[in-house]
Design an enzyme around this catalytic site. Structure first.
Site, PDB file in Angstrom:
ATOM      1  N   ASP A   1      -1.679 -13.793 -40.383  1.00 13.77           N
ATOM      2  CA  ASP A   1      -0.805 -12.956 -41.202  1.00 13.77           C
ATOM      3  C   ASP A   1      -1.058 -11.514 -40.741  1.00 13.77           C
ATOM      4  O   ASP A   1      -1.679 -11.300 -39.687  1.00 13.77           O
ATOM      5  CB  ASP A   1      -1.143 -13.159 -42.697  1.00 13.77           C
ATOM      6  CG  ASP A   1      -0.038 -12.660 -43.617  1.00 13.77           C
ATOM      7  OD1 ASP A   1       0.929 -13.393 -43.824  1.00 13.77           O
ATOM      8  OD2 ASP A   1      -0.128 -11.529 -44.127  1.00 13.77           O
TER       9      ASP A   1
ATOM     10  N   GLY B   1       7.603  -5.067 -35.303  1.00 19.71           N
ATOM     11  CA  GLY B   1       6.492  -5.924 -34.895  1.00 19.71           C
ATOM     12  C   GLY B   1       6.981  -7.314 -34.509  1.00 19.71           C
ATOM     13  O   GLY B   1       8.085  -7.481 -33.983  1.00 19.71           O
TER      14      GLY B   1
ATOM     15  N   THR C   1      10.846 -16.692 -37.893  1.00 18.34           N
ATOM     16  CA  THR C   1      11.041 -15.909 -39.118  1.00 18.34           C
ATOM     17  C   THR C   1      12.291 -15.037 -38.953  1.00 18.34           C
ATOM     18  O   THR C   1      13.117 -14.928 -39.870  1.00 18.34           O
ATOM     19  CB  THR C   1       9.800 -15.047 -39.426  1.00 18.34           C
ATOM     20  OG1 THR C   1       8.683 -15.922 -39.565  1.00 18.34           O
ATOM     21  CG2 THR C   1       9.977 -14.259 -40.714  1.00 18.34           C
TER      22      THR C   1
ATOM     23  N   GLY D   1      10.299  -7.963 -36.708  1.00 23.01           N
ATOM     24  CA  GLY D   1      11.323  -6.915 -36.626  1.00 23.01           C
ATOM     25  C   GLY D   1      11.905  -6.783 -35.223  1.00 23.01           C
ATOM     26  O   GLY D   1      13.110  -6.558 -35.060  1.00 23.01           O
TER      27      GLY D   1
ATOM     28  N   ALA E   1       9.820  -8.640 -44.725  1.00 21.78           N
ATOM     29  CA  ALA E   1       8.603  -8.220 -45.432  1.00 21.78           C
ATOM     30  C   ALA E   1       8.421  -9.030 -46.715  1.00 21.78           C
ATOM     31  O   ALA E   1       9.403  -9.363 -47.382  1.00 21.78           O
ATOM     32  CB  ALA E   1       8.666  -6.729 -45.738  1.00 21.78           C
TER      33      ALA E   1
ATOM     34  N   ASP F   1       9.470   2.534 -36.527  1.00 19.82           N
ATOM     35  CA  ASP F   1       8.135   1.927 -36.664  1.00 19.82           C
ATOM     36  C   ASP F   1       7.148   3.088 -36.760  1.00 19.82           C
ATOM     37  O   ASP F   1       7.382   4.142 -36.153  1.00 19.82           O
ATOM     38  CB  ASP F   1       7.819   1.049 -35.440  1.00 19.82           C
ATOM     39  CG  ASP F   1       6.641   0.126 -35.697  1.00 19.82           C
ATOM     40  OD1 ASP F   1       6.848  -1.096 -35.829  1.00 19.82           O
ATOM     41  OD2 ASP F   1       5.486   0.636 -35.780  1.00 19.82           O
TER      42      ASP F   1
ATOM     43  N   LYS G   1      -3.019 -18.137 -50.495  1.00 23.46           N
ATOM     44  CA  LYS G   1      -3.163 -17.008 -49.573  1.00 23.46           C
ATOM     45  C   LYS G   1      -4.626 -16.609 -49.520  1.00 23.46           C
ATOM     46  O   LYS G   1      -5.386 -16.855 -50.470  1.00 23.46           O
ATOM     47  CB  LYS G   1      -2.330 -15.822 -50.078  1.00 23.46           C
ATOM     48  CG  LYS G   1      -1.928 -14.843 -48.987  1.00 23.46           C
ATOM     49  CD  LYS G   1      -0.633 -15.223 -48.312  1.00 23.46           C
ATOM     50  CE  LYS G   1      -0.286 -14.249 -47.206  1.00 23.46           C
ATOM     51  NZ  LYS G   1       1.021 -14.564 -46.612  1.00 23.46           N
TER      52      LYS G   1
END
Ligand code: NAD
Length: 354
Positions: free
Chosen positions: A115, A182, A150, A185, A260, A203, A80
């Site tokens: 990311d 986002g 995702t 979501g 998350a 949100d 990362k």
């Protein structure tokens, strides 16, 4: 923080501090474990309160990437990057080109992409300096945004958890609370509505809640209330650390499954969830869809192969849920055992000289 102690405790191989005086780039790259292959993991840009906070974040996130990749059956290790900076103020062409040059010095030992706080377009700048990137826009040979894949993985996790808890994977009539609307979501909320669920969502950006709730016909709520909503499924799709010692007693859900990263404060919280009879789909399995998509890019993106691999999340989680029940252990502990077994088995075959 004693960095080497922390690396030893978490099992990291390498931490690289990158500074460029022209662009002001301050970035930390952490490579956790390359047993399975070259490290892969996105690049986060945030105005971290301190260098220590940035370092802790990159160590924790890169460790999670090793587990995510291993659990998804991929041949990649965990890595990362974090950039210390304000995405709204500090982005520039040279900042992402400088990052690209640093990534290139690793000669493919680590690849990165978007990311939180970065976008695919930022890495179009980095592409001028390195080819070791993933998740680029389709026009640049990438597979595009990962949000929906995702979300597809999160839906597999939700279905597996519903099947395990209620004996039916159907979302019809189930109440789902989504935190964060986002890139991921939004698609979780949309897919849940399409499958007949009653969705309540929040949100921190009021414009986003307003737009999405009128488009999808979902019930808006505020960011704190969403956590306390009585529901079948709570889907955390904002930032990490949302289930912690202050919040865990407020939960009124049967299942937690969301996108998350690092949803739980620590592994002890996983045990608390088990005691409270809340079924938790470990984040590093539920949110692997985006990683599966970008990993596929490296061998030539094939959407059907990606969909098939993401759908496998359902069976993986179902067996983890059953094993956790039988052993009276948390789902996180069982999932980590699976991951560590795969890492040690693959490490074992490296003994063979070829
Ligand atoms: P995003 O930045 O597009 O969306 C996050 C949303 O959450 C934003 O709309 C933001 O306003 C909202 N938010 C932030 N704090 C909040 C809070 N306290 N309460 C309610 N809403 C809040 O990010 P994303 O790509 O949708 O990712 C969401 C999460 O999933 C992140 O933790 C990310 O690391 C993780 N994740 C994303 C992917 C992917 O493919 N995008 C893959 C794996 C994991």
């Amino acid at each position: 923080m004693d960095i080497f102690d922390e690396m030893e405790r978490r099992g990291h191989e390498q931490v690289i501090f990158n500074y460029d005086r022209t662009s002001g780039l301050k970035a930390i790259i952490a490579i956790h474990d390359t047993t399975l292959g070259p490290a892969l993991g996105g690049c986060r840009m945030l105005p971290y309160a301190s260098e220590e906070a940035a370092l802790l974040d990159v160590l924790r996130l890169s460790e999670g990437m090793t587990y995510k990749s291993a659990a998804a059956g991929l041949d990649f290790g965990g890595g990362k990057t974090v950039i210390i900076g304000d995405p709204a103020r500090d982005k520039s062409e040279v900042l992402f080109r400088a990052l690209g040059r640093f990534i290139d010095t690793l000669h493919g030992r680590y690849r990165t992409g978007e990311d939180v706080g970065t976008s695919e377009d930022d890495f179009v700048q980095s592409l001028r300096e390195t080819r070791y990137l993933v998740g680029l826009p389709q026009a640049y040979g990438g597979s595009g945004d990962t949000g929906d894949n995702t979300a597809l993985g999160v839906m597999q996790a939700i279905h597996a958890a519903l099947m395990h808890r209620f004996g039916s994977a159907s979302l019809k009539g189930r109440r789902v609370a989504v935190q964060g609307l986002g890139k991921v979501g939004y698609h979780v909320a949309r897919r849940a509505v399409e499958e007949g669920a009653e969705v309540v969502a929040a949100d921190i950006n009021p414009h986003v809640v307003g737009r999405v709730s009128s488009e999808l016909g979902i019930e808006p709520t505020d960011p704190w209330a969403v956590l306390e909503t009585a529901c079948d499924v709570f889907a955390p799709c904002a930032l990490g650390n949302v289930i912690n010692r202050d919040t865990v007693d407020h939960l009124q859900c049967q299942i937690i499954a969301g996108s998350a990263n690092n949803q739980l404060e620590d592994d002890q919280i996983a045990e608390t969830l088990r005691e409270k009879n809340i079924l938790y789909a470990p984040d590093f399995i539920a949110n692997a869809g985006g990683l599966i998509q970008v990993a596929d890019e490296i061998q030539g993106y094939h959407p059907d192969r990606v969909k098939h691999q993401i759908e496998a999340i359902y069976d993986v989680l179902l067996s983890i849920f059953r094993e956790a029940d039988d052993a009276k252990r948390s789902t996180t502990a069982v999932a980590l055992d699976h991951v560590k077994n795969r890492l040690s088995a693959v490490h074992g075959i490296h003994r063979i000289y070829s």
